[in-house]
Design a protein around this motif. Structure first.
Motif, PDB file in Angstrom:
ATOM      1  N   THR A  11       0.733  -1.308  -0.096  1.00  0.00           N
ATOM      2  CA  THR A  11      -0.018  -0.143  -0.001  1.00  0.00           C
ATOM      3  C   THR A  11       0.938   1.178   0.020  1.00  0.00           C
ATOM      4  O   THR A  11       1.881   1.061   0.369  1.00  0.00           O
ATOM      5  N   PRO A  12       0.416   2.480  -0.253  1.00  0.00           N
ATOM      6  CA  PRO A  12       1.162   3.664  -0.366  1.00  0.00           C
ATOM      7  C   PRO A  12       1.758   3.862   0.925  1.00  0.00           C
ATOM      8  O   PRO A  12       2.772   4.787   1.129  1.00  0.00           O
ATOM      9  N   MET A  13       1.124   3.343   2.327  1.00  0.00           N
ATOM     10  CA  MET A  13       1.746   3.627   3.525  1.00  0.00           C
ATOM     11  C   MET A  13       2.987   3.118   3.835  1.00  0.00           C
ATOM     12  O   MET A  13       3.790   3.682   4.728  1.00  0.00           O
ATOM     13  N   ALA A  14       3.457   2.100   2.763  1.00  0.00           N
ATOM     14  CA  ALA A  14       4.833   1.750   2.866  1.00  0.00           C
ATOM     15  C   ALA A  14       5.927   2.800   2.541  1.00  0.00           C
ATOM     16  O   ALA A  14       6.993   2.750   3.012  1.00  0.00           O
ATOM     17  N   ALA A  15       5.230   3.946   1.968  1.00  0.00           N
ATOM     18  CA  ALA A  15       6.316   4.825   1.652  1.00  0.00           C
ATOM     19  C   ALA A  15       6.044   6.170   2.516  1.00  0.00           C
ATOM     20  O   ALA A  15       6.816   7.415   2.247  1.00  0.00           O
ATOM     21  N   VAL A  16       5.071   6.284   3.481  1.00  0.00           N
ATOM     22  CA  VAL A  16       4.688   7.636   4.145  1.00  0.00           C
ATOM     23  C   VAL A  16       5.924   8.309   4.914  1.00  0.00           C
ATOM     24  O   VAL A  16       5.825   9.350   4.700  1.00  0.00           O
ATOM     25  N   ALA A  17       6.599   7.589   5.698  1.00  0.00           N
ATOM     26  CA  ALA A  17       7.775   8.243   6.488  1.00  0.00           C
ATOM     27  C   ALA A  17       8.707   8.716   5.518  1.00  0.00           C
ATOM     28  O   ALA A  17       9.057  10.018   5.630  1.00  0.00           O
ATOM     29  N   GLY A  18       9.011   7.925   4.562  1.00  0.00           N
ATOM     30  CA  GLY A  18      10.038   8.553   3.641  1.00  0.00           C
ATOM     31  C   GLY A  18       9.681   9.650   2.681  1.00  0.00           C
ATOM     32  O   GLY A  18      10.158  10.629   2.485  1.00  0.00           O
ATOM     33  N   ALA A  19       8.543   9.507   2.342  1.00  0.00           N
ATOM     34  CA  ALA A  19       7.899  10.743   1.468  1.00  0.00           C
ATOM     35  C   ALA A  19       7.728  12.041   2.167  1.00  0.00           C
ATOM     36  O   ALA A  19       7.855  12.928   1.583  1.00  0.00           O
ATOM     37  N   VAL A  20       7.219  11.712   3.301  1.00  0.00           N
ATOM     38  CA  VAL A  20       7.064  13.234   4.390  1.00  0.00           C
ATOM     39  C   VAL A  20       8.852  13.761   4.392  1.00  0.00           C
ATOM     40  O   VAL A  20       8.882  14.914   4.336  1.00  0.00           O
ATOM     41  N   SER A  21       9.790  12.885   4.620  1.00  0.00           N
ATOM     42  CA  SER A  21      11.287  13.425   4.607  1.00  0.00           C
ATOM     43  C   SER A  21      11.504  14.070   3.390  1.00  0.00           C
ATOM     44  O   SER A  21      12.248  15.036   3.295  1.00  0.00           O
ATOM     45  N   ASP A  22      11.341  13.431   2.172  1.00  0.00           N
ATOM     46  CA  ASP A  22      11.445  13.949   1.143  1.00  0.00           C
ATOM     47  C   ASP A  22      10.927  15.253   0.708  1.00  0.00           C
ATOM     48  O   ASP A  22      11.373  16.475   0.152  1.00  0.00           O
ATOM     49  N   GLU A  23       9.712  15.330   1.036  1.00  0.00           N
ATOM     50  CA  GLU A  23       8.898  16.651   0.801  1.00  0.00           C
ATOM     51  C   GLU A  23       9.274  17.944   1.637  1.00  0.00           C
ATOM     52  O   GLU A  23       9.547  18.955   1.332  1.00  0.00           O
ATOM     53  N   MET A  24       9.522  17.565   3.257  1.00  0.00           N
ATOM     54  CA  MET A  24      10.063  18.457   3.876  1.00  0.00           C
ATOM     55  C   MET A  24      11.548  18.779   3.610  1.00  0.00           C
ATOM     56  O   MET A  24      11.941  20.014   3.827  1.00  0.00           O
ATOM     57  N   LEU A  25      12.383  18.010   2.882  1.00  0.00           N
ATOM     58  CA  LEU A  25      13.752  18.381   2.274  1.00  0.00           C
ATOM     59  C   LEU A  25      13.491  19.421   1.414  1.00  0.00           C
ATOM     60  O   LEU A  25      14.217  20.411   1.432  1.00  0.00           O
ATOM     61  N   ALA A  26      12.723  19.140   0.464  1.00  0.00           N
ATOM     62  CA  ALA A  26      12.450  19.953  -0.751  1.00  0.00           C
ATOM     63  C   ALA A  26      12.260  21.558  -0.190  1.00  0.00           C
ATOM     64  O   ALA A  26      12.438  22.469  -0.825  1.00  0.00           O
ATOM     65  N   ALA A  27      11.031  21.498   0.664  1.00  0.00           N
ATOM     66  CA  ALA A  27      10.631  22.543   1.249  1.00  0.00           C
ATOM     67  C   ALA A  27      11.581  23.662   2.136  1.00  0.00           C
ATOM     68  O   ALA A  27      11.722  24.643   1.977  1.00  0.00           O
TER      69      ALA A  27
END
Length: 284
Positions: free
Chosen positions: A93-109
């Motif tokens: 499920t997409p939840m397998a990527a949630v922690a990493g995706a949050v890190s990626d988004e926050m890094l970009a911002a």
């Protein structure tokens, strides 16, 4: 979801801590003081609605992907679906990527428009980082999530393709189908590493009477795994069983590496370690 997003500088005065519900971030940036201050303010502003927007699409994010994949609205959810869809041939499920995706988004911002030498975002072990030429990042390697301790270090440089690191195991924050003490994955971004670590850890497995499992939804009402059997404890294992379980995980990691999904992986079970690819300057 309760309370408002929280932010504060840690006691060292150099790292920013952001917290809201299950999301717990530590951010560290290097560069001119005024640039760091602006970067941290950008991170604080971006963090305000991260959890709220994810919650709006949470039901679908907990649903196994089927062809064609649905198209979420939120930017982090889009990243989660995109990364998880690469593995749609297996249960994910997409939840397998949630922690990493949050890190990626926050890094970009955090780094957008800023003059920073380096920056990293640690979301409870799932890490996204930025390096400029000449900069390095040294990270501790944990070989057992149940008894976390630094077992070695990995040194990253600007010219390496890795920008994301994630670790998964049966005793981690998320439930696992496997028995790995820890699987650490290096990849081009944190979301990619997050999903890969989850799937490889699921494959580190063997049938053994010392392993106990329960339906995931009996362990956690909010799980995205449904009634699939998740590992709840791992007792004493013989050497042959440890080797067999690790071999299956290595096969999964080698497949992902051959497909260009990951750069390297380190698999640990009962103090035995296997490495696929090259873990830079690491020791387990």
């Amino acid at each position: 979801m309760t309370g408002d997003p929280e932010h504060r500088l840690l006691d060292d005065g150099k790292r920013l801590h952001l917290h809201h519900g299950p999301i717990d971030l530590v951010i560290s940036a290097a560069g001119p003081d005024d640039e760091i201050a602006r970067a941290y303010e950008q991170a604080r502003i971006r963090f305000q609605d991260v959890l709220a927007v994810l919650v709006e699409e949470l039901t679908l994010l907990r649903t196994p992907l089927e062809e064609p994949p649905w198209k979420p609205d939120g930017p982090i959810a889009k990243r989660m679906v995109e990364v998880a869809w690469r593995h749609h041939g297996v249960f994910v499920t997409p939840m397998a990527a949630v922690a990493g995706a949050v890190s990626d988004e926050m890094l970009a911002a955090t780094i957008k428009g800023r003059d920073l030498a380096s920056c990293w975002i640690n979301n409870s072990g799932d890490i996204a980082f930025h390096l400029t030429p000449g900069e390095t990042l040294s990270l501790g390697v944990v070989g057992n999530l149940f008894r976390p301790a630094i077992d070695g270090t990995a040194l990253f440089t600007h010219d390496m393709p890795v920008r994301g690191i994630a670790t998964s195991g049966w005793a981690g924050r998320s439930h696992s189908f496997g028995i790995a003490d820890a699987v650490t994955v290096l990849a081009k971004d944190a979301a990619t590493a997050d999903v890969a670590a989850t799937l490889i850890a699921n494959d580190v497995d063997v049938d053994h009477p010392a392993i106990t499992r329960k339906p995931a939804d009996e362990i956690d009402d909010d799980t995205d795994l449904g009634d699939r059997m998740a590992t709840t404890s791992v007792g004493d294992l013989d050497g042959g069983s440890i080797r067999a379980a690790l071999d299956l995980g290595v096969m999964a990691a080698e497949t992902l590496r051959a497909a260009g999904q990951i750069d390297a992986a380190m698999l640990v079970l009962r103090n035995q370690t296997c490495v696929v690819g090259q873990m830079p300057a690491s020791a387990a």
